[in-house]
Design an enzyme around this catalytic site. Structure first.
Site, PDB file in Angstrom:
ATOM      1  N   SER A 119       0.929  -1.325  -0.113  1.00 38.32           N
ATOM      2  CA  SER A 119       0.041  -0.142   0.232  1.00 38.32           C
ATOM      3  C   SER A 119       0.927   1.133   0.003  1.00 38.32           C
ATOM      4  CB  SER A 119      -1.020  -0.109   1.282  1.00 38.32           C
ATOM      5  OG  SER A 119      -0.052  -0.104   2.492  1.00 38.32           O
ATOM      6  N   GLY A 120       2.226   0.977  -0.232  1.00 42.77           N
ATOM      7  CA  GLY A 120       3.133   2.285   0.021  1.00 42.77           C
ATOM      8  C   GLY A 120       3.419   2.992  -1.277  1.00 42.77           C
ATOM      9  N   LEU A 122       6.166   3.539  -2.991  1.00 45.94           N
ATOM     10  CA  LEU A 122       7.067   2.872  -3.792  1.00 45.94           C
ATOM     11  C   LEU A 122       6.464   1.629  -4.535  1.00 45.94           C
ATOM     12  CD1 LEU A 122       9.983   2.451  -4.857  1.00 45.94           C
ATOM     13  CD2 LEU A 122      10.306   1.094  -2.902  1.00 45.94           C
ATOM     14  N   HIS A 346      24.134   5.418  -4.138  1.00 40.38           N
ATOM     15  CA  HIS A 346      24.080   5.503  -5.704  1.00 40.38           C
ATOM     16  C   HIS A 346      25.445   5.858  -6.404  1.00 40.38           C
ATOM     17  CE1 HIS A 346      19.811   5.029  -4.833  1.00 40.38           C
ATOM     18  NE2 HIS A 346      19.592   6.257  -4.887  1.00 40.38           N
TER      19      HIS A 346
END
Length: 597
Positions: A119-120, A122, A346
């Protein structure tokens, strides 16, 4: 043959003396370690005979531990008839025979993809759309189902409605995809449960089995949840919802801790329930097209590899900028800051790929071995190597932009940096003395992520007087623009047509949108597909993670202990002035500040 859940086997073992219990569990692991496929969780169900098989698994012979178990003889007693294991009255251990394993092929298997935290944001914005794109292009197995799992109360129909609202697809807009979307949504199901509830995961396991239809079940769990509940979810999945006859893998989202200690603790906890090759630590930047093309560019083009060293390269810049602030996510961001959020993962992962030696092969372990060597060759960062900043409010064109601390979710007086620039060095023969400059920030003048390779000046350049006073304009520069508007271009000096001798800087440009009509896949598509296929080269290994944190942890601790105040910069600017002084210290000019972009 009657079977029992693995969780009950563990509870029986818990009733034994600790040393006996550990040998019993390790014996079961040895028996389970068959070359069926990539390693998986221990079997969800196990069949065994109470005494003879348990003793054999533990390596007992005539009341002593046999040498075949890898230990010296001890006086540990074997399992007796009146032990807690007496209740395990089953015929024999049941594992696939070699012939059965040979017959287990992809056509007999199904893949169950569990999105934990369905349900988030992302899941809604990235994971479900990526899965749909893979389905649209027939990249997913013939037999698959997707199961959303979260605490929110929701039906299958409500999940499908929620997913359909954000289910965009990068496929050509002219192609009707309504039919494909309906087919995809019919394979999506939902189960509500707590992340630490064994019983809820048992119910999820039951639901998955209904859809697996007796096939070999492969299961992929995507943990789209906060890191503080990773372990609870992994424990419940491993004990109650792992595959009994196929592989089980877990994708873990960053952040992987806040420093070396917390990262090591997280890894240790995960490995209580998972093998290293079941853990897929995802960094979505490694799935971006231009990052994956980095090794192709270098290792399959003769013109680049000979130049890829300190002899020809003056500096390397890794630049990440966003033209927006935290915008309501300040509470989360304030716990980590830009260094942990962007630089430590990253940008450092891209740096390792860029600087590594030629791997033995394209095998995941060979590539990751070379990345680890680079990380271990780097100097730990100090305060002198870094400039930090935090954006302040600014008014431009009649529009007011808020400061970082104006965000209601950010603590007043926060010293968390929203910008950082750093100079890193690799102490090996290839890169000795070459500065690798990183820059990452929020609320800057544009949005970009790129790698800039600035080459050395031409010795005794005959055309210096024709190039003017800008010495940097006389150097070649290779730019790999990761996003947006992906491109690779090389800046060269060129004669302007005409009777005079005037030189100009021109680009040899590979612009992806102009060269390739096909839209570039989202990074999550590639990474999900790799995880399903067991390809690990774009995922982070635990020793990579350890080496990455070893570089940044001393710096982060010093920043926090000394309460270093970040330099303020206006929202929408090019960042703090200190970043320019940092680059100038190494006789470098940031490549993204010129007129040519």
């Amino acid at each position: 043959m009657e079977t029992i859940p693995w969780s009950r086997v563990r509870s029986y073992a818990a009733g034994l003396p600790s040393s006996t219990s550990s040998h019993f569990i390790s014996g079961l692991k040895r028996a389970e370690a068959v070359p069926l496929a990539p390693k998986k969780f221990l079997p969800a169900k196990l069949s065994c005979h109470p005494k003879s098989c348990v003793n054999a698994l533990m390596g007992f012979e005539d009341g002593r531990l046999s040498s075949s178990s890898g230990a010296t003889a001890t006086t540990i007693s074997p399992v007796e008839e009146d032990s807690p294991l007496k209740t395990l009255k089953y015929e024999s251990l049941s594992f696939p025979s070699s012939e059965e394993r040979k017959n287990l092929n992809e056509n007999d298997a199904t893949v169950s993809i569990v999105v934990v935290g369905a349900s988030g944001d992302l899941a809604k914005k990235k994971i479900f759309p990526a899965l749909f794109s893979l389905f649209y292009e027939d990249c997913l197995p013939e037999h698959f189902t997707i199961h959303g799992y979260a605490r929110s109360k929701m039906t299958d129909a409500e999940l499908r409605n929620m997913v359909s609202e954000t289910l965009t697809c990068r496929i050509d807009k002219r192609v009707s995809r309504v039919e494909k979307m309906d087919q995809f949504l019919k394979r999506c199901f939902y189960h509500s449960g707590q992340y630490d509830s064994m019983q809820n995961f048992v119910e999820l396991d039951r639901k998955m089995k209904q859809h697996e239809g007796g096939r070999v079940s492969n299961r992929l769990f995507y943990l789209s949840i906060p890191p503080n509940i990773f372990i609870d979810a992994v424990r419940c999945a491993s004990m109650s919802a792992s595959s009994g006859n196929g592989w089980t893998r877990v994708i873990v989202e960053k952040p992987f801790g806040r420093d070396s200690e917390s990262s090591a603790a997280l890894t240790k906890s995960l490995k209580q329930y998972l093998e290293e090759d079941q853990i897929f630590r995802i960094d979505h930047y490694l799935g971006k097209e231009l990052v994956e093309n980095l090794s192709v560019l270098r290792f399959s083009n003769l013109i680049f590899e000979p130049l890829w060293s300190r002899q020809y390269i003056r500096n390397v810049q890794l630049i990440f900028s966003e033209d927006f602030g935290t915008e309501g996510r300040g509470g989360y961001f304030d716990n980590y800051g830009i260094i942990r959020d962007i630089m430590q993962n990253h940008l450092l992962q891209i740096l390792a790929l860029f600087a590594m030696e030629t791997p033995v092969s394209l095998d995941a372990e060979d590539i990751r071995n070379e990345k680890v060597k680079v990380l271990r060759s780097m100097r730990p960062l100090t305060l002198d190597d870094v400039v930090i900043g935090q954006y302040k409010s600014h008014t431009k064109g009649g529009t007011s932009f808020p400061a970082y601390t104006d965000d209601k979710t950010v603590p007043k007086g926060s010293l968390t940096p929203t910008f950082a620039a750093a100079a890193l060095f690799i102490d090996n023969s290839r890169w000795d003395g070459v500065p690798f400059l990183m820059k990452a920030g929020k609320a800057l003048h544009n949005k970009r992520a790129e790698i800039r390779v600035q080459f050395r000046h031409v010795p005794g350049n005959l055309y210096n007087r024709n190039l003017g006073t800008g010495l940097d304009r006389a150097t070649n520069e290779l730019v790999i623009r990761v996003q947006p508007d992906e491109a690779i271009y090389l800046k060269i000096n060129n004669k302007v047509p005409g009777l005079g001798m005037r030189l100009d800087r021109s680009n040899l440009n590979l612009h992806y949108a102009a060269r390739y009509s096909k839209e570039i896949p989202d990074a999550y598509e590639r990474l999900l597909l790799d995880a399903i296929g067991g390809e690990r080269r774009l995922f982070i290994r635990s020793d990579e993670l350890d080496a990455a944190w070893a570089l940044f942890t001393p710096l982060l601790k010093e920043l926090e202990e000394k309460k270093i105040t970040p330099e303020c910069y206006p929202y929408g600017s090019r960042g703090p002035i200190g970043a320019h002084y940092l680059a100038a210290r190494y006789n470098v000019r940031w490549g993204d500040l010129g007129v040519e972009q």
